[in-house]
Design a protein around this motif. Structure first.
Motif, PDB file in Angstrom:
ATOM      1  N   PHE A 167      -7.912  -3.770   8.588  1.00  0.00           N
ATOM      2  CA  PHE A 167      -8.444  -3.002   7.475  1.00  0.00           C
ATOM      3  C   PHE A 167      -9.956  -3.187   7.405  1.00  0.00           C
ATOM      4  O   PHE A 167     -10.451  -4.311   7.279  1.00  0.00           O
ATOM      5  N   PHE A 173      -7.553  -0.345   2.725  1.00  0.00           N
ATOM      6  CA  PHE A 173      -6.278  -1.042   2.490  1.00  0.00           C
ATOM      7  C   PHE A 173      -5.514  -0.386   1.338  1.00  0.00           C
ATOM      8  O   PHE A 173      -4.324  -0.074   1.455  1.00  0.00           O
ATOM      9  N   TRP A 178       2.064   2.019   4.522  1.00  0.00           N
ATOM     10  CA  TRP A 178       2.632   1.371   5.698  1.00  0.00           C
ATOM     11  C   TRP A 178       3.706   0.387   5.249  1.00  0.00           C
ATOM     12  O   TRP A 178       3.817   0.063   4.063  1.00  0.00           O
ATOM     13  N   LYS A 180       4.768  -2.909   4.647  1.00  0.00           N
ATOM     14  CA  LYS A 180       4.154  -4.228   4.475  1.00  0.00           C
ATOM     15  C   LYS A 180       5.075  -5.379   4.883  1.00  0.00           C
ATOM     16  O   LYS A 180       4.635  -6.517   5.006  1.00  0.00           O
ATOM     17  N   PRO A 186      -1.550  -8.497   9.692  1.00  0.00           N
ATOM     18  CA  PRO A 186      -2.567  -7.895   8.825  1.00  0.00           C
ATOM     19  C   PRO A 186      -3.903  -8.618   8.971  1.00  0.00           C
ATOM     20  O   PRO A 186      -3.962  -9.847   8.906  1.00  0.00           O
ATOM     21  N   MET A 197      -6.462  -7.379  -0.531  1.00  0.00           N
ATOM     22  CA  MET A 197      -5.145  -7.501   0.082  1.00  0.00           C
ATOM     23  C   MET A 197      -4.306  -8.570  -0.624  1.00  0.00           C
ATOM     24  O   MET A 197      -3.131  -8.344  -0.945  1.00  0.00           O
ATOM     25  N   VAL A 202      -0.487  -9.054  -0.063  1.00  0.00           N
ATOM     26  CA  VAL A 202      -0.525  -9.091   1.406  1.00  0.00           C
ATOM     27  C   VAL A 202      -1.585 -10.109   1.830  1.00  0.00           C
ATOM     28  O   VAL A 202      -2.780  -9.889   1.650  1.00  0.00           O
ATOM     29  N   PRO A 204      -3.811 -11.745   4.475  1.00  0.00           N
ATOM     30  CA  PRO A 204      -4.260 -11.493   5.858  1.00  0.00           C
ATOM     31  C   PRO A 204      -4.123 -12.741   6.726  1.00  0.00           C
ATOM     32  O   PRO A 204      -4.401 -13.857   6.270  1.00  0.00           O
TER      33      PRO A 204
END
Length: 227
Positions: A167, A173, A178, A180, A186, A197, A202, A204
């Motif tokens: 991203f 993002f 998508w 996840k 990620p 994120m 999410v 990374p």
């Protein structure tokens, strides 16, 4: 690896060759689209050609691509990163590059020079109050011109066979659709994107330094650490 890089198609630039340099294949996926404000581009270029700015800060390659060909003269020019700089240099425009790749580094980079200076900011139609406040708090005059809008494409990203998704901005993002829960790695290009994120649940696996090249280096370090 095959890396999906979230970019506007207009900003993909050297992504493919840079990924190959670090041993990966690249796929551009676009969670958003750019709508150029042509009149605003012409208006900004006219002001620059009339010497109405003491400095122009290009925060991405897209405004550089839109405005660069129209400039007949220019003041001090600062690019946020190497890809933006390459775009400007392609039009014969000499520029400086921030040592770090965030707009928050712009005012510290200029230092006391900024006092009383008119700073041209051709940007996306996205608020950045921190940048404006920093310029004005240090005696500069922020002359912001939104020259394009970023609009979500509302289409699911094509990530088949991709091993990682990188991203390139917080908004890229947020606008991405998508799975996840997939096994794809990620990756955040920098800490601002990483924070967005994390706030969305999410985490990374890799966080870069704000540049694509620095992020690819960090990704390779991550891969090496897993082996």
């Amino acid at each position: 690896m095959i890396i999906a890089v979230t970019r506007l198609k207009e900003k993909a630039g050297k992504d493919e060759s840079l990924c190959k340099k670090y041993g990966h294949d690249c796929r551009t996926v676009s969670p958003m689209e750019a709508r150029i404000y042509t009149e605003k581009v012409l208006e900004f270029a006219e002001k620059a050609n009339k010497n109405e700015f003491d400095c122009i800060f290009f925060t991405s390659a897209l405004p550089a691509e839109a405005i660069g060909p129209l400039l007949k003269r220019w003041p001090r020019v600062v690019a946020i990163g190497p890809q933006t700089a390459k775009t400007l240099q392609g039009f014969g425009i000499s520029c400086e590059i921030l040592p770090n790749f965030y707009s928050r580094d712009f005012v510290p980079f200029l230092g006391d020079w900024i006092y009383g200076k008119k700073i041209g900011l051709p940007r996306a139609d996205v608020l950045n109050p921190a940048l404006i406040s920093a310029i004005e708090d240090n005696g500069g005059i922020a002359m912001e011109t939104p020259i394009y809008a970023l609009e979500p494409s509302n289409k699911e990203l094509l990530l088949t066979e991709c091993d990682a998704i990188l991203f390139t901005s917080a908004n890229s993002f947020t606008y991405s659709i998508w799975d996840k829960k997939s096994d794809i790695i990620p990756v955040a290009i920098g800490d601002i994107t990483a924070q967005r994120m994390i706030e969305a649940g999410v985490k990374p696996k890799v966080v870069g330094d704000g540049s694509l090249e620095g992020t690819l280096k960090a990704l390779n370090d991550y891969i090496a650490g897993r082996q």
